[in-house]
Design a protein around this motif. Structure first.
Motif, PDB file in Angstrom:
ATOM      1  N   ARG A  81      34.585  56.875  19.065  1.00  0.00           N
ATOM      2  CA  ARG A  81      33.911  55.631  19.444  1.00  0.00           C
ATOM      3  C   ARG A  81      34.033  55.437  20.942  1.00  0.00           C
ATOM      4  O   ARG A  81      35.076  55.736  21.534  1.00  0.00           O
ATOM      5  CB  ARG A  81      34.561  54.447  18.722  1.00  0.00           C
ATOM      6  N   VAL A  82      32.990  54.964  21.564  1.00  0.00           N
ATOM      7  CA  VAL A  82      33.046  54.537  22.956  1.00  0.00           C
ATOM      8  C   VAL A  82      32.505  53.119  23.056  1.00  0.00           C
ATOM      9  O   VAL A  82      31.657  52.703  22.244  1.00  0.00           O
ATOM     10  CB  VAL A  82      32.266  55.463  23.912  1.00  0.00           C
ATOM     11  N   ALA A  83      32.993  52.392  24.034  1.00  0.00           N
ATOM     12  CA  ALA A  83      32.555  51.010  24.240  1.00  0.00           C
ATOM     13  C   ALA A  83      32.262  50.800  25.710  1.00  0.00           C
ATOM     14  O   ALA A  83      32.894  51.407  26.579  1.00  0.00           O
ATOM     15  CB  ALA A  83      33.629  50.030  23.766  1.00  0.00           C
ATOM     16  N   ALA A  84      31.315  49.932  25.983  1.00  0.00           N
ATOM     17  CA  ALA A  84      30.950  49.602  27.361  1.00  0.00           C
ATOM     18  C   ALA A  84      30.569  48.132  27.441  1.00  0.00           C
ATOM     19  O   ALA A  84      29.911  47.604  26.534  1.00  0.00           O
ATOM     20  CB  ALA A  84      29.791  50.475  27.836  1.00  0.00           C
ATOM     21  N   SER A  85      30.977  47.484  28.522  1.00  0.00           N
ATOM     22  CA  SER A  85      30.472  46.140  28.803  1.00  0.00           C
ATOM     23  C   SER A  85      29.161  46.266  29.568  1.00  0.00           C
ATOM     24  O   SER A  85      28.972  47.206  30.339  1.00  0.00           O
ATOM     25  CB  SER A  85      31.484  45.351  29.629  1.00  0.00           C
ATOM     26  N   VAL A  86      28.260  45.346  29.320  1.00  0.00           N
ATOM     27  CA  VAL A  86      26.936  45.376  29.945  1.00  0.00           C
ATOM     28  C   VAL A  86      26.671  44.015  30.589  1.00  0.00           C
ATOM     29  O   VAL A  86      26.874  42.971  29.965  1.00  0.00           O
ATOM     30  CB  VAL A  86      25.824  45.691  28.932  1.00  0.00           C
ATOM     31  N   ASP A  87      26.200  44.040  31.829  1.00  0.00           N
ATOM     32  CA  ASP A  87      25.850  42.827  32.569  1.00  0.00           C
ATOM     33  C   ASP A  87      24.426  42.999  33.072  1.00  0.00           C
ATOM     34  O   ASP A  87      24.139  43.890  33.868  1.00  0.00           O
ATOM     35  CB  ASP A  87      26.823  42.654  33.739  1.00  0.00           C
TER      36      ASP A  87
ATOM     37  N   GLU B  90      16.300  43.459  28.461  1.00  0.00           N
ATOM     38  CA  GLU B  90      17.114  43.657  27.262  1.00  0.00           C
ATOM     39  C   GLU B  90      16.430  44.617  26.292  1.00  0.00           C
ATOM     40  O   GLU B  90      17.090  45.497  25.704  1.00  0.00           O
ATOM     41  CB  GLU B  90      17.380  42.316  26.589  1.00  0.00           C
ATOM     42  N   ASP B  91      15.133  44.485  26.125  1.00  0.00           N
ATOM     43  CA  ASP B  91      14.385  45.420  25.264  1.00  0.00           C
ATOM     44  C   ASP B  91      14.519  46.852  25.780  1.00  0.00           C
ATOM     45  O   ASP B  91      14.697  47.797  24.994  1.00  0.00           O
ATOM     46  CB  ASP B  91      12.918  45.019  25.200  1.00  0.00           C
ATOM     47  N   ALA B  92      14.426  47.024  27.098  1.00  0.00           N
ATOM     48  CA  ALA B  92      14.544  48.366  27.681  1.00  0.00           C
ATOM     49  C   ALA B  92      15.937  48.935  27.449  1.00  0.00           C
ATOM     50  O   ALA B  92      16.102  50.136  27.191  1.00  0.00           O
ATOM     51  CB  ALA B  92      14.243  48.303  29.180  1.00  0.00           C
ATOM     52  N   LEU B  93      16.947  48.080  27.535  1.00  0.00           N
ATOM     53  CA  LEU B  93      18.322  48.517  27.296  1.00  0.00           C
ATOM     54  C   LEU B  93      18.498  48.984  25.858  1.00  0.00           C
ATOM     55  O   LEU B  93      19.096  50.040  25.595  1.00  0.00           O
ATOM     56  CB  LEU B  93      19.272  47.352  27.599  1.00  0.00           C
ATOM     57  N   ARG B  94      17.973  48.227  24.911  1.00  0.00           N
ATOM     58  CA  ARG B  94      18.087  48.599  23.501  1.00  0.00           C
ATOM     59  C   ARG B  94      17.325  49.894  23.205  1.00  0.00           C
ATOM     60  O   ARG B  94      17.796  50.748  22.426  1.00  0.00           O
ATOM     61  CB  ARG B  94      17.589  47.460  22.614  1.00  0.00           C
ATOM     62  N   ALA B  95      16.172  50.045  23.824  1.00  0.00           N
ATOM     63  CA  ALA B  95      15.397  51.276  23.611  1.00  0.00           C
ATOM     64  C   ALA B  95      16.149  52.486  24.145  1.00  0.00           C
ATOM     65  O   ALA B  95      16.166  53.560  23.510  1.00  0.00           O
ATOM     66  CB  ALA B  95      14.033  51.152  24.280  1.00  0.00           C
ATOM     67  N   ALA B  96      16.798  52.340  25.287  1.00  0.00           N
ATOM     68  CA  ALA B  96      17.565  53.452  25.862  1.00  0.00           C
ATOM     69  C   ALA B  96      18.738  53.817  24.973  1.00  0.00           C
ATOM     70  O   ALA B  96      19.043  55.005  24.773  1.00  0.00           O
ATOM     71  CB  ALA B  96      18.053  53.076  27.259  1.00  0.00           C
TER      72      ALA B  96
ATOM     73  N   GLY C  77      19.422  34.355  36.099  1.00  0.00           N
ATOM     74  CA  GLY C  77      19.963  34.408  34.753  1.00  0.00           C
ATOM     75  C   GLY C  77      20.847  35.619  34.550  1.00  0.00           C
ATOM     76  O   GLY C  77      20.689  36.645  35.217  1.00  0.00           O
ATOM     77  N   ALA C  78      21.783  35.504  33.623  1.00  0.00           N
ATOM     78  CA  ALA C  78      22.692  36.611  33.316  1.00  0.00           C
ATOM     79  C   ALA C  78      22.888  36.706  31.810  1.00  0.00           C
ATOM     80  O   ALA C  78      22.919  35.686  31.110  1.00  0.00           O
ATOM     81  CB  ALA C  78      24.036  36.411  34.001  1.00  0.00           C
ATOM     82  N   ARG C  79      23.025  37.935  31.334  1.00  0.00           N
ATOM     83  CA  ARG C  79      23.339  38.190  29.932  1.00  0.00           C
ATOM     84  C   ARG C  79      24.430  39.248  29.859  1.00  0.00           C
ATOM     85  O   ARG C  79      24.325  40.287  30.505  1.00  0.00           O
ATOM     86  CB  ARG C  79      22.094  38.657  29.166  1.00  0.00           C
ATOM     87  N   TRP C  80      25.455  38.960  29.069  1.00  0.00           N
ATOM     88  CA  TRP C  80      26.543  39.911  28.864  1.00  0.00           C
ATOM     89  C   TRP C  80      26.489  40.428  27.431  1.00  0.00           C
ATOM     90  O   TRP C  80      26.262  39.642  26.484  1.00  0.00           O
ATOM     91  CB  TRP C  80      27.897  39.246  29.092  1.00  0.00           C
ATOM     92  N   PHE C  81      26.726  41.732  27.283  1.00  0.00           N
ATOM     93  CA  PHE C  81      26.772  42.368  25.973  1.00  0.00           C
ATOM     94  C   PHE C  81      27.973  43.290  25.890  1.00  0.00           C
ATOM     95  O   PHE C  81      28.491  43.757  26.911  1.00  0.00           O
ATOM     96  CB  PHE C  81      25.516  43.218  25.727  1.00  0.00           C
ATOM     97  N   ASP C  82      28.399  43.581  24.663  1.00  0.00           N
ATOM     98  CA  ASP C  82      29.338  44.661  24.386  1.00  0.00           C
ATOM     99  C   ASP C  82      28.595  45.746  23.617  1.00  0.00           C
ATOM    100  O   ASP C  82      28.033  45.478  22.542  1.00  0.00           O
ATOM    101  CB  ASP C  82      30.526  44.163  23.558  1.00  0.00           C
TER     102      ASP C  82
ATOM    103  N   TRP D 149      24.949  52.900  16.894  1.00  0.00           N
ATOM    104  CA  TRP D 149      25.218  52.012  18.012  1.00  0.00           C
ATOM    105  C   TRP D 149      24.989  50.570  17.630  1.00  0.00           C
ATOM    106  O   TRP D 149      24.249  50.278  16.678  1.00  0.00           O
ATOM    107  CB  TRP D 149      24.354  52.369  19.220  1.00  0.00           C
ATOM    108  N   ARG D 150      25.614  49.682  18.372  1.00  0.00           N
ATOM    109  CA  ARG D 150      25.337  48.253  18.233  1.00  0.00           C
ATOM    110  C   ARG D 150      25.543  47.593  19.587  1.00  0.00           C
ATOM    111  O   ARG D 150      26.382  48.022  20.396  1.00  0.00           O
ATOM    112  CB  ARG D 150      26.220  47.605  17.168  1.00  0.00           C
ATOM    113  N   LEU D 151      24.760  46.549  19.833  1.00  0.00           N
ATOM    114  CA  LEU D 151      24.833  45.779  21.081  1.00  0.00           C
ATOM    115  C   LEU D 151      25.061  44.325  20.703  1.00  0.00           C
ATOM    116  O   LEU D 151      24.172  43.678  20.141  1.00  0.00           O
ATOM    117  CB  LEU D 151      23.543  45.949  21.880  1.00  0.00           C
ATOM    118  N   ASP D 152      26.257  43.826  20.975  1.00  0.00           N
ATOM    119  CA  ASP D 152      26.630  42.471  20.577  1.00  0.00           C
ATOM    120  C   ASP D 152      26.536  41.510  21.752  1.00  0.00           C
ATOM    121  O   ASP D 152      26.992  41.812  22.856  1.00  0.00           O
ATOM    122  CB  ASP D 152      28.060  42.447  20.037  1.00  0.00           C
ATOM    123  N   ASP D 153      25.956  40.347  21.503  1.00  0.00           N
ATOM    124  CA  ASP D 153      25.912  39.285  22.508  1.00  0.00           C
ATOM    125  C   ASP D 153      27.318  38.789  22.821  1.00  0.00           C
ATOM    126  O   ASP D 153      28.120  38.564  21.921  1.00  0.00           O
ATOM    127  CB  ASP D 153      25.090  38.107  21.985  1.00  0.00           C
ATOM    128  N   VAL D 154      27.612  38.605  24.104  1.00  0.00           N
ATOM    129  CA  VAL D 154      28.863  37.981  24.539  1.00  0.00           C
ATOM    130  C   VAL D 154      28.580  36.637  25.197  1.00  0.00           C
ATOM    131  O   VAL D 154      29.251  35.637  24.937  1.00  0.00           O
ATOM    132  CB  VAL D 154      29.621  38.906  25.519  1.00  0.00           C
TER     133      VAL D 154
END
Length: 438
Positions: free
Chosen positions: A294-300, A313-319, A225-230, A331-336
């Motif tokens: 502002r800074v932005a990063a793609s997350v895979d 995903e929970d660990a990513l949000r906690a970090a 499985g894969a999940r992408w976020f901005d 901060w915000r983490l948006d689903d892509v």
């Protein structure tokens, strides 16, 4: 390498390896880079030239080429029932022709051109199949120019709507709709909504396992499985010279802590299958003497287990939360994009394994670490994949490489796995003149 030869039994059929390799080399010249890779982004002029070449080759074999509304191309070899025969959905073989910005020569084209070679081998040996066979070039598998990845197969399967896909934009604001029209590949065929009997995709592994194991063929059982976020972190712009470090709300500092913490959590808690990648990083306003606002990063994120992906995903949000609290940043983490883990059809897996055994190649079962169009065809039809090794496991890189023998082996397995999936089962002996339905 193998060339054309007369055979007396279905089991003796083999592709023409020289012809396949020649086509791979010719295709690689479209968008070729000085470092030996390709730059052939989806719906670019280079993509158009690759599509035109594929169409020309397919039509030279007598295949009927049709294009749907998202640009997916289907080159059809009719079965013994003739055009439009009821109750005979096609067997679909193929992959994609688009690339990463600095991609390799084989990621995608191997699957399309090997499928074309299968069709030509059957044609020149006079083997007629009961089911039609369609060689497919899926639109925008890479997602490098237009996210999300695997777009054409996703619309075909119903994962994405056609309207959403056509409305996607690249970094310059060009829509998929305008880009398709710009290269002349918006077809009249409806996207999806028709049955297919099964789908097979040949691909390079894009990892080191087959090479390290000394194995010739990967029998792919599924895809992780894969999940992408901005990710966006917002602080406050300030003068680089006159603002003390202690008075800054610096989103770059927050990002730095987040990156270290996120990598540590994924490596520590989710080994060996967890994957985390930050492929794009950007700061605004991108001025040398201004603290960014502002800074932005793609997350895979990737893992073969959906429940563990939830934990990742929970660990990513906690970090992210911990890092931004420390710096007073928001901060915000948006689903892509989300692609759940996939398990392929047992029938297709068995067909691939049997084909490898028949051809005398060593084979092993394995999961795919990368996403492929087969993820989406699996939603609508029994699906399987075949892997061949790539040098050093390197892919999405101009140094990506395979040998002519590896390409030929993969195509031979694709040929016999395809024959194992058409109905009725193949008769062993070919007659003269050869015109044996399988």
């Amino acid at each position: 390498m193998g060339g054309s030869r007369t055979v007396t039994a279905i089991s003796e059929l083999r592709v023409n390896g020289d012809r396949l390799w020649g086509r791979l080399e010719e295709m690689a010249r479209i968008g070729a880079t000085p470092a030996g890779g390709v730059h052939r982004l989806a719906l670019s002029d280079e993509d158009r030239r690759a599509r035109d070449l594929f169409r020309a080759w397919a039509e030279s074999l007598g295949l009927a080429v049709s294009v749907d509304g998202i640009g997916n191309m289907f080159a059809r070899r009719e079965g013994t029932g003739g055009a439009g025969a009821e109750g005979r959905p096609p067997l679909v073989l193929g992959s994609h022709l688009d690339s990463q910005p600095t991609g390799g020569r084989f990621d995608g084209p191997l699957g399309v051109l090997a499928a074309l070679e299968v069709a030509e081998t059957l044609e020149e040996q006079g083997v007629r199949t009961a089911r039609p066979i369609e060689v497919v070039n899926w639109t925008n598998e890479e997602g490098a120019r237009f996210p999300p990845a695997m777009m054409g197969s996703g619309v075909f399967s119903g994962r994405f709507t056609l309207a959403d896909a056509l409305g996607a934009t690249d970094a310059d604001g060009v829509t998929v709709s305008d880009a398709i029209d710009g290269i002349g590949y918006r077809g009249a065929l409806p996207v999806g909504g028709r049955p297919i009997a099964a789908a097979l995709e040949l691909h390079i592994e894009q990892g080191p396992i087959l090479e390290e194991e000394g194995c010739e063929i990967g029998v792919v059982t599924g895809v992780q499985g894969a999940r992408w976020f901005d990710l966006a972190i917002v602080g406050e712009e300030a003068h680089a010279g006159s603002t003390p470090m202690s008075r800054r709300t610096d989103p770059v500092a927050a990002l730095g802590r987040f990156l270290v913490d996120a990598y540590r959590r994924i490596e520590r808690d989710f080994a060996p299958h967890g994957r985390l990648t930050f492929g794009v990083l950007a700061a605004e306003p991108a001025s040398r003497n201004t603290v960014p606002g502002r800074v932005a990063a793609s997350v895979d994120l990737r893992h073969p287990d959906d429940a563990i992906l939830d934990d990742m995903e929970d660990a990513l949000r906690a970090a992210a939360n911990d890092a931004c609290l420390e710096r007073g940043a928001a901060w915000r983490l948006d689903d892509v994009w989300r692609s759940p883990p996939v398990r392929f059809s047992g029938r297709c897996i068995d067909a691939v394994r049997a084909a490898a055994d028949l051809c005398g190649y060593s084979a092993m079962r394995m999961l795919a670490g990368a996403g492929h169009d087969s993820v989406h065809t699996n939603d609508v039809a029994p699906t399987g994949m075949i892997f061949v090794p790539c040098e050093g496991g390197i892919s999405h890189n101009e140094a990506e490489n395979i040998t002519p023998a590896q390409a030929e082996a993969g195509a031979n397995v694709l040929l016999h796995a395809a024959l194992g999936l058409v109905d009725p089962p193949p008769a062993d002996m070919l007659s003269a003149p050869t015109n044996q339905p399988v």
